[in-house]
Design a protein around this motif. Sequence first.
Motif, PDB file in Angstrom:
ATOM      1  N   GLU A  79       0.840  -1.209   0.000  1.00 34.21           N
ATOM      2  CA  GLU A  79       0.000   0.000   0.000  1.00 34.21           C
ATOM      3  C   GLU A  79       0.871   1.255   0.000  1.00 34.21           C
ATOM      4  OE1 GLU A  79      -2.802   1.453  -0.448  1.00 34.21           O
ATOM      5  OE2 GLU A  79      -4.017   1.468   1.393  1.00 34.21           O
ATOM      6  N   ASP A  80       0.678   2.099  -1.004  1.00 28.98           N
ATOM      7  CA  ASP A  80       1.329   3.421  -1.025  1.00 28.98           C
ATOM      8  C   ASP A  80       2.857   3.331  -0.874  1.00 28.98           C
ATOM      9  OD1 ASP A  80      -1.324   4.328  -1.004  1.00 28.98           O
ATOM     10  OD2 ASP A  80      -0.777   6.130   0.103  1.00 28.98           O
ATOM     11  N   HIS A  90       1.255   3.080   4.027  1.00 34.94           N
ATOM     12  CA  HIS A  90       0.325   4.208   3.935  1.00 34.94           C
ATOM     13  C   HIS A  90       0.507   5.126   5.142  1.00 34.94           C
ATOM     14  CE1 HIS A  90      -3.368   6.462   3.335  1.00 34.94           C
ATOM     15  NE2 HIS A  90      -3.598   5.803   2.212  1.00 34.94           N
ATOM     16  N   LYS A 118       0.657  11.192  -3.667  1.00 34.76           N
ATOM     17  CA  LYS A 118       0.528  10.506  -4.966  1.00 34.76           C
ATOM     18  C   LYS A 118      -0.246  11.376  -5.931  1.00 34.76           C
ATOM     19  CE  LYS A 118      -2.725   8.398  -1.957  1.00 34.76           C
ATOM     20  NZ  LYS A 118      -2.873   7.386  -0.911  1.00 34.76           N
ATOM     21  N   ASP A 152       0.240  -0.706  -4.883  1.00 38.46           N
ATOM     22  CA  ASP A 152      -0.917  -0.198  -5.637  1.00 38.46           C
ATOM     23  C   ASP A 152      -0.603   1.072  -6.422  1.00 38.46           C
ATOM     24  OD1 ASP A 152      -0.941   1.468  -3.367  1.00 38.46           O
ATOM     25  OD2 ASP A 152      -3.117   1.341  -3.072  1.00 38.46           O
ATOM     26  N   HIS A 153       0.418   1.805  -6.011  1.00 38.76           N
ATOM     27  CA  HIS A 153       0.921   2.967  -6.760  1.00 38.76           C
ATOM     28  C   HIS A 153       2.139   3.470  -6.021  1.00 38.76           C
ATOM     29  CE1 HIS A 153      -0.907   5.230  -3.555  1.00 38.76           C
ATOM     30  NE2 HIS A 153      -2.025   4.581  -3.787  1.00 38.76           N
ATOM     31  N   CYS A 210      -5.428   5.102  -5.125  1.00 30.55           N
ATOM     32  CA  CYS A 210      -5.730   3.754  -4.626  1.00 30.55           C
ATOM     33  C   CYS A 210      -6.855   3.055  -5.388  1.00 30.55           C
ATOM     34  CB  CYS A 210      -6.126   3.823  -3.152  1.00 30.55           C
ATOM     35  SG  CYS A 210      -4.896   4.569  -2.084  1.00 30.55           S
TER      36      CYS A 210
HETATM   37 CA   LIG Z   1      -2.836   3.177  -2.000  1.00 32.55          CA
END
Ligand SMILES: [Ca+2]
Length: 473
Positions: free
Chosen positions: A42-43, A226, A333, A320-321, A82
């Motif tokens: 995540e992130d 995150h 982001k 996810d990014h 996300c």
């Molecule tokens: Ca994310």
Amino acid sequence: MKRRDFIRNMSASAAGLAVSSAVLPNAKAQPDAPNVLFIFLEDAPNWFGCMGGHPDTLTPNIDQLVSRGTLFTNAHCGSPICNPSRTSMLTGRRPDSTGVYYNEDDWREFVSDDVITMPRHFRDRGYNLVRSGKVFHGNFDEREVWHQFYDGKSTHKLAGHDPYNPMKPWNGLNYVMEGQEFFNWGATDAPEATMADFKRVRFLNDLLDNSVREPFMMYYGTTKSHLPSIAPRRVMERFNPAEVTLPPINPNDHDDLPPPAFNWIDPNNHTDVVGAKQWRKMIAAYLATIYYVDEMVGRLLYAFDNSQHADNTIIALVADHGFHLGEKMHWRKATLWNESTQVIMSVIAPGVTSPNTVCHQAVSMLDLYPTLSDLCGLPMPPGLEGQTLVPQLINPAAERPEPAICTLEAGNHAVVNEQYHLINYSTGDQELYDMAVDPNQWNNIAGDPAYAAVIADLMQWIPEQTLGDATTR
Ligand SMILES: [Ca+2]
Ligand SMILES: [Ca+2]
């Protein structure tokens, strides 16, 4: 047939042979079908040792995992936010096909009924679907698809450690910006058993220790890295703010940006963070949360390696990014620059991949759905817009003809190939970066006539059909 041979035979489909579609929905899976372990970060910026993204990063477990197979060093998300990113990967469709551009868009109301998600596709072919943590975004879970799931929420707030309290920001900033309670960082003394990632891994490890039904597709969706960037104090203390390396910036970087680029830059964040002398603390805190995620992945791998599944399980790892921590004087982001679009991505497939393999071609997160279907011998559902990467897993020099495409709100796209990163906004404004000589993306060369052919070549891949209007909501 040995399982390794089975996977190798299945992979032949991607080398040009037709894929069988004889398997009916809800059929039993092939008895030797490989399992899938999917680690969904995540992130995460590209701050992993294997990616060379930050000199001070500590990610021994993820580096070791990646070394078992193929690392994609030029992988990009479908959208740098996300929900649209996860939706695009899980449906195998770009945001301009799903119409999902924002975190509040419930993908279940956007996509037609004939869109089969990756988890459902595997379930329909007899797989045992397990998730621990975040796969779909927010409340938009495909709840009925999981045979077993565990949300694994953090409960350290209940122990009196609330990083979300806007009246008492942990990071020492003298205020928290409205709606940005997440923009916070610090060490916690809460018991680790109250932390979400610890709990999520424990759930999966219990399953691995106790004969989870095969074949399985098992997701570990992390909560870190995150924001807020909190980690146990013992982890946070490994990273000294006074000694961490700051990302390089160019004070004049924004001078050559077209107007729409500024739609997504928060002008206050960088000034505020630097002005409050928080940049080093934030870098240290982010490195700590990445290290903490790495520890959790290590715990999961320890259980996995000591289970009966280690030899017949495909592992996929992706974020996810990406994430900005001051690069291009931006935070978080939601840009089309490399910090937001690039993701760590790795596939380990017994019998197909070779250890320590690196593929530098531009690839997309959307490729994971067809790739995993291919590796597991499943039919390829219609409408997938990614490509199977099995040819690249067999031979990392095998050409992937299309560039990677990343979309930010309707009509704004990054198109990335091995050397160039083009951004084309809905207004027609452009940025072009030569990643071979300008990895920080400081020098926008879109206006240089010498690159007209490069731009024309990349522009061929801009999606023609764009759902939704090209305005910012
Ligand atoms: Ca994310
Ligand atoms: Ca610039």
